[in-house]
Design a protein around this motif. Structure first.
Motif, PDB file in Angstrom:
ATOM      1  N   THR A  33     -40.165 -51.768  -4.836  1.00  0.00           N
ATOM      2  CA  THR A  33     -39.129 -50.866  -5.357  1.00  0.00           C
ATOM      3  C   THR A  33     -37.886 -50.934  -4.481  1.00  0.00           C
ATOM      4  OG1 THR A  33     -40.731 -49.382  -6.378  1.00  0.00           O
ATOM      5  CG2 THR A  33     -38.575 -48.449  -5.876  1.00  0.00           C
ATOM      6  N   LEU A  39     -42.520 -53.697 -10.109  1.00  0.00           N
ATOM      7  CA  LEU A  39     -43.961 -53.920 -10.198  1.00  0.00           C
ATOM      8  C   LEU A  39     -44.424 -53.375 -11.546  1.00  0.00           C
ATOM      9  CD1 LEU A  39     -46.618 -54.824  -8.864  1.00  0.00           C
ATOM     10  CD2 LEU A  39     -46.795 -52.537  -7.859  1.00  0.00           C
ATOM     11  N   LYS A  40     -44.881 -54.264 -12.420  1.00  0.00           N
ATOM     12  CA  LYS A  40     -45.180 -53.900 -13.804  1.00  0.00           C
ATOM     13  C   LYS A  40     -46.663 -53.662 -14.054  1.00  0.00           C
ATOM     14  CE  LYS A  40     -41.233 -54.090 -16.068  1.00  0.00           C
ATOM     15  NZ  LYS A  40     -40.702 -52.853 -16.671  1.00  0.00           N
ATOM     16  N   THR A 176     -35.325 -36.702  -6.731  1.00  0.00           N
ATOM     17  CA  THR A 176     -36.379 -35.846  -7.245  1.00  0.00           C
ATOM     18  C   THR A 176     -35.952 -34.389  -7.252  1.00  0.00           C
ATOM     19  OG1 THR A 176     -38.078 -37.351  -6.411  1.00  0.00           O
ATOM     20  CG2 THR A 176     -38.773 -35.110  -6.890  1.00  0.00           C
ATOM     21  N   LEU A 190     -35.863 -31.886 -20.849  1.00  0.00           N
ATOM     22  CA  LEU A 190     -36.013 -33.178 -20.176  1.00  0.00           C
ATOM     23  C   LEU A 190     -35.917 -34.326 -21.179  1.00  0.00           C
ATOM     24  CD1 LEU A 190     -36.546 -33.745 -17.168  1.00  0.00           C
ATOM     25  CD2 LEU A 190     -38.911 -34.235 -17.786  1.00  0.00           C
ATOM     26  N   ALA A 194     -33.270 -37.369 -21.180  1.00  0.00           N
ATOM     27  CA  ALA A 194     -33.663 -38.786 -21.277  1.00  0.00           C
ATOM     28  C   ALA A 194     -32.918 -39.475 -22.418  1.00  0.00           C
ATOM     29  CB  ALA A 194     -35.174 -38.899 -21.475  1.00  0.00           C
ATOM     30  N   SER A 201     -34.440 -43.934 -15.816  1.00  0.00           N
ATOM     31  CA  SER A 201     -35.849 -43.646 -16.040  1.00  0.00           C
ATOM     32  C   SER A 201     -36.106 -42.236 -15.523  1.00  0.00           C
ATOM     33  CB  SER A 201     -36.705 -44.670 -15.286  1.00  0.00           C
ATOM     34  OG  SER A 201     -37.945 -44.113 -14.944  1.00  0.00           O
ATOM     35  N   ILE A 202     -36.539 -41.356 -16.421  1.00  0.00           N
ATOM     36  CA  ILE A 202     -36.739 -39.955 -16.041  1.00  0.00           C
ATOM     37  C   ILE A 202     -38.213 -39.621 -16.218  1.00  0.00           C
ATOM     38  CG2 ILE A 202     -36.095 -37.567 -16.523  1.00  0.00           C
ATOM     39  CD1 ILE A 202     -33.404 -38.589 -17.505  1.00  0.00           C
ATOM     40  N   GLY A 203     -38.882 -39.350 -15.126  1.00  0.00           N
ATOM     41  CA  GLY A 203     -40.320 -39.114 -15.181  1.00  0.00           C
ATOM     42  C   GLY A 203     -40.659 -37.705 -14.723  1.00  0.00           C
ATOM     43  N   SER A 204     -41.711 -37.158 -15.311  1.00  0.00           N
ATOM     44  CA  SER A 204     -42.161 -35.823 -14.935  1.00  0.00           C
ATOM     45  C   SER A 204     -43.562 -35.922 -14.377  1.00  0.00           C
ATOM     46  CB  SER A 204     -42.146 -34.920 -16.180  1.00  0.00           C
ATOM     47  OG  SER A 204     -42.755 -33.682 -15.872  1.00  0.00           O
ATOM     48  N   TYR A 205     -43.769 -35.465 -13.147  1.00  0.00           N
ATOM     49  CA  TYR A 205     -45.051 -35.611 -12.482  1.00  0.00           C
ATOM     50  C   TYR A 205     -45.576 -34.231 -12.126  1.00  0.00           C
ATOM     51  CZ  TYR A 205     -43.054 -40.144 -12.643  1.00  0.00           C
ATOM     52  OH  TYR A 205     -42.459 -41.280 -13.116  1.00  0.00           O
ATOM     53  N   ASN A 216     -42.571 -32.385 -10.446  1.00  0.00           N
ATOM     54  CA  ASN A 216     -41.491 -33.101  -9.785  1.00  0.00           C
ATOM     55  C   ASN A 216     -40.842 -34.006 -10.812  1.00  0.00           C
ATOM     56  OD1 ASN A 216     -41.603 -32.339  -6.905  1.00  0.00           O
ATOM     57  ND2 ASN A 216     -43.711 -33.095  -7.074  1.00  0.00           N
ATOM     58  N   VAL A 218     -38.452 -36.961 -11.482  1.00  0.00           N
ATOM     59  CA  VAL A 218     -37.875 -38.081 -10.753  1.00  0.00           C
ATOM     60  C   VAL A 218     -36.928 -38.838 -11.667  1.00  0.00           C
ATOM     61  CG1 VAL A 218     -38.345 -40.180  -9.464  1.00  0.00           C
ATOM     62  CG2 VAL A 218     -39.959 -38.281  -9.370  1.00  0.00           C
ATOM     63  N   ARG A 220     -34.548 -42.087 -11.901  1.00  0.00           N
ATOM     64  CA  ARG A 220     -34.355 -43.380 -11.255  1.00  0.00           C
ATOM     65  C   ARG A 220     -33.331 -44.213 -12.013  1.00  0.00           C
ATOM     66  NH1 ARG A 220     -39.800 -43.544 -12.116  1.00  0.00           N
ATOM     67  NH2 ARG A 220     -41.078 -42.787 -10.416  1.00  0.00           N
TER      68      ARG A 220
END
Lengths: 240, 240
Positions: A33, A39-40, A176, A190, A194, A201-205, A216, A218, A220
Motif C-alpha cells: 500500500t 494487493l488484490k 480515518t 456514507l 461514495a 474508496s470509502i470503507g466502513s469497518y 471506522n 476509511v 482512500r
C-alpha cells in the motif's frame, strides 16, 4: 492509470492447521500500500504440490507481481522451489552461486553443508537470487514471482530488497474517521458520499467495544485534497 | 477415510490494504482442526463483485464446506450476500424472518430499521439463517457455503453455531518437539522419519531466537500410538 496489482501466496500446513498465525500477509499488505501497488488477492495453500503449482500459475497470470512465503528451507516438506519450477515448466538444480553463498556461511559457522542444506541452493533456471541477510539461504525471482522464506524476519528482509526494484503507482492516502454510531445509522449518508466521490474508496469497518457499536470510516485515494474534502463532509454530517 | 475438506474466503479491502490484521482465519483454522475437518485453502479478496463470485464458485466446487467472513453489514461496500446469490444464480431479496429479527432488535434498542439496516435482511432464496447472538443481523448457509460476519466476536459466535452441524472426520492429534539445532542438521533424519511414517504429517517450522536457530517439529496424525512412536524416535535421535 490504475496502480499495478499484486497477489500473495502463503504456503504452509502450519497456517491452515491453526498452529501458527501468519504474520507475513499483514506486513506485505502494508508495504505494498505504501508503495502504490494494489494487493488484490491472497491465497493460503498447504504443502501440496498440485495446490502450489495451480495457485502460482493462476496468480502469476492474473496479476503484475506475485509474492510467495514459505517452503524454501532444507526439510522434506519444503517443496516450494520445485513447485515454482514445475509451474513455469523450467528445469531446477543446485546453482553454483547459491551453493557458494551457503558454503561460505556454513564454513564460517562451523556447520556441515550437508545434502539437506544443499537443497536450499536448488534454484529454477533463469531465476535471480534474492538476498537473505538474516540466514543466507537465498530466495529467488522468476518471471513475475518473488519466492521468499516464511520466517517473518527473513521474509521482511527479502521484501525490503525487492520492493525498490518494483514500479509502484501513486501511493494511496488514507484517512480515518471514527464514528460512535451503529453502522446502520451511518450507511445511508456514507453511500451518498461514495456516489459523490467515485474516485475514492470509502470503507466502513465496524467494531464493538464495551457493548457499544461504532465504525471506522476509511477514505482512500491518490488525491489528498479530494480525500480531505470528503472527510470534512463526513465530519460535518457526523460531528464529534 | 480422508477427513472432509474446507476452504475459507475472507472478504475485505481492509485486510488487503494492511489496515486490519485478519483474526478470523487463525480462529477458524484451530476450530476446524479440532473438529477433524481439513482446512485446505484460504483466499482473501477485495470488496469486488467479480472476485468474490469467482472465488465462491471455485471454492464451493473444490471443497466439502466453505466459510466466508466479511461484507454482510449495512454499508454500500457490504456486497457479499448479493455476490453469493450471483455465484449460485439464485434470487435474493429481503426475507421476512430476517426482517422480523432486525425489527425486534432495533425496536428494543430504540434505533430506526432504516433502508441501510434492511439490507442486512437480504438473504438468497433457499438459504438457512445463522444465528447472531452478538448483533442480531444473521449470517446464512446456502449449498455448502456458510456466510458470516467479519467482526471477530460475531464471526466466532456464528462458527460456534455452525460447527456442531458439520460432520468431521477423526480429529488430528498433534505433538511438537522443539529442537535447538539448525533445520539443516535436522532435515536428513526428519526426511527418513517422514518416509517411515507415510500416514503421519511431519512438519518442520524453523525459528530464530536470540541469534540461535531451531525448529519446532510437529507430528500430526489420527493414530495417537503412531504419533507417540514417531515422536519417541525423534527424541532418541535428538536428545534434550
Amino acid at each position: 492509470m490504475p496502480n499495478p496489482t499484486a497477489a500473495m501466496l502463503v504456503i504452509g500446513d502450519e497456517i491452515l492447521s491453526g498452529r501458527t498465525r501468519d504474520a507475513n500477509m499483514h506486513f506485505l499488505a502494508g508495504q505494498l500500500t505504501d508503495a502504490g501497488i494494489d494487493l488484490k488477492e491472497v491465497r493460503v495453500v498447504s504443502d501440496d504440490r498440485d495446490a502450489i503449482v495451480a495457485a502460482v500459475q493462476s496468480l502469476s497470470a492474473a496479476h503484475d507481481t506475485v509474492f510467495t512465503s514459505g517452503g524454501i528451507g532444507p526439510t522434506h516438506d519444503d517443496i516450494t522451489a520445485d513447485c515454482i519450477a514445475a509451474a513455469f515448466d523450467t528445469p531446477i538444480d543446485i546453482r553454483e552461486d547459491a551453493r557458494a553463498l551457503l558454503a561460505a556461511h556454513y564454513a564460517k559457522t562451523g556447520s556441515d553443508l550437508n545434502a539437506a542444506r544443499l537443497r536450499m541452493a536448488r534454484i529454477p533456471d533463469g531465476a535471480t537470487l534474492i538476498d537473505n541477510p538474516v540466514s543466507v539461504a537465498p530466495g529467488f525471482s522468476i518471471k513475475n514471482v518473488h519466492v521468499m522464506a516464511g520466517v517473518p524476519s527473513v521474509f521482511q528482509a527479502m521484501v525490503a530488497s525487492i520492493l525498490p526494484t518494483l514500479t509502484g503507482g501513486a501511493p494511496l492516502v488514507s484517512k480515518t474517521l471514527r464514528i460512535e454510531r451503529g453502522e446502520g445509522d451511518i450507511a445511508g449518508p456514507l453511500g451518498e458520499l461514495a456516489n459523490t466521490y467515485p474516485d475514492l474508496s470509502i470503507g466502513s469497518y465496524p467494531y464493538q467495544k464495551d457493548g457499544k457499536f461504532g465504525a471506522n470510516i476509511v477514505i482512500r485515494g491518490t488525491d489528498v485534497a479530494m480525500v480531505d474534502t470528503a472527510l470534512a463532509a463526513l465530519e460535518t454530517r457526523f460531528p464529534g
